[in-house]
Scaffold this active site. Structure first.
Site, PDB file in Angstrom:
ATOM      1  N   SER A 138     107.458  10.268 -17.019  1.00 51.55           N
ATOM      2  CA  SER A 138     108.148  11.897 -16.062  1.00 51.55           C
ATOM      3  C   SER A 138     107.134  12.025 -14.914  1.00 51.55           C
ATOM      4  O   SER A 138     106.780  11.233 -14.850  1.00 51.55           O
ATOM      5  CB  SER A 138     108.376  12.451 -17.194  1.00 51.55           C
ATOM      6  OG  SER A 138     106.975  13.086 -16.813  1.00 51.55           O
ATOM      7  N   TYR A 151      99.139  15.587 -22.223  1.00 54.03           N
ATOM      8  CA  TYR A 151     100.623  15.440 -22.629  1.00 54.03           C
ATOM      9  C   TYR A 151     100.579  14.287 -20.772  1.00 54.03           C
ATOM     10  O   TYR A 151     100.782  13.071 -20.741  1.00 54.03           O
ATOM     11  CB  TYR A 151     101.628  16.642 -22.244  1.00 54.03           C
ATOM     12  CG  TYR A 151     103.376  15.414 -21.504  1.00 54.03           C
ATOM     13  CD1 TYR A 151     104.513  14.789 -22.746  1.00 54.03           C
ATOM     14  CD2 TYR A 151     103.970  15.208 -20.164  1.00 54.03           C
ATOM     15  CE1 TYR A 151     105.334  13.960 -21.944  1.00 54.03           C
ATOM     16  CE2 TYR A 151     105.282  14.756 -19.935  1.00 54.03           C
ATOM     17  CZ  TYR A 151     105.987  14.483 -20.804  1.00 54.03           C
ATOM     18  OH  TYR A 151     106.820  13.791 -20.194  1.00 54.03           O
TER      19      TYR A 151
END
Length: 267
Positions: A138, A151
């Site tokens: 991402s 994350y």
């Protein structure tokens, strides 16, 4: 055309869509994920459509389980032509709201899962002088924003892994593609409650939300073209380049795009 394609996280979302896409294209697809029931459903759908698929239920956070499953795949099918490291996990939370166990899990999947699977199949690819490895990530591999500390760190590891692996494999005939996807509408958000509320609000004109099927086509097209790094939506590349020269400006804008505390749902 690739004859044998291995996809992790293939029980739903992007992984399922990629498996179906390659299955429709005539490849034999090897599906890896933890949930046996959902894996069997996806594999069955591919076979019903005339494709070939085999499901392997495995905990990708378990290095020993990966080693055992990889050895079985090599015995039963040989070395994949394409390895798609797609499996990912992790809730978007601030450091103090994240336990040590949660942080470790986010490193185990996706980063260590990709490391261990690639390590298992790479010797065969190198010996064959051909193969393609895709690492799906991402924008968190390049950008930072509050309330997603572990994350973001894990996604930076994925980008570093892909780029370092590419340097290792120069001249071997094995390619490495890093696919950076913006917001994709998948079951990920249901499995990681609270994450969507900590996501910077996207501009629908600049960064539209992708479907799983659109993301799968991005991955396939990037591999077919031998691309090094692909950003989708394309505006993400401009944002990453801007971040390289003006990180404070980009960080400020991302902070502004976060939901206000009064409208965000707590974990």
């Amino acid at each position: 055309m690739a004859n044998l394609v291995l996809v992790t996280g293939a029980s739903s979302g992007i992984g399922e869509a990629a498996a179906r896409l390659y299955g429709e294209g005539g490849a034999k697809v090897l599906l890896l994920a933890r949930n046996r029931e959902r894996l069997d459903r996806v594999a069955g759908a591919i076979r019903e459509g005339g494709g070939k698929a085999a499901a392997y239920s495995v905990d990708l956070a378990d290095a020993a389980a990966i080693e055992e499953t990889s050895a079985r795949i090599l015995r039963e099918h040989g070395t994949p032509d394409i390895l798609i490291n797609n499996a990912g996990a992790g809730r978007w939370k601030s450091l103090l709201d994240t336990t040590a166990e949660e942080a470790l899990a986010m490193i185990e999947v996706p980063y260590l899962a990709a490391f261990n699977l690639t390590r298992a199949f790479l010797p065969g690819m190198i010996a064959r002088k051909g193969g393609a490895i895709a690492c799906i990530t991402s924008p968190a591999s390049y950008l930072v924003w509050p309330k997603a500390t572990a994350y973001i760190a894990a996604r930076h590891a994925m980008a570093g892994f892909a780029e370092a692996l590419r340097a290792d494999l120069k001249g071997t005939g094995v390619t490495v593609t890093l696919v950076v996807l913006g917001t994709v509408e998948t079951p990920y958000w249901e499995h990681n409650p609270g994450s969507r509320e900590n996501m910077p609000a996207p501009n629908p004109l600049l960064a539209p939300t992708l479907s799983s099927e659109e993301a799968a086509r991005v991955i396939r097209d990037a591999l077919e073209r031998g691309r090094r790094t692909v950003f989708k939506p394309a505006i993400l590349r401009a944002l990453v380049l801007l971040n390289a020269v003006a990180p404070r400006l980009v960080a400020k804008q991302l902070r502004r795009a976060l939901p206000k505390p009064s409208t965000a749902r707590g974990d």
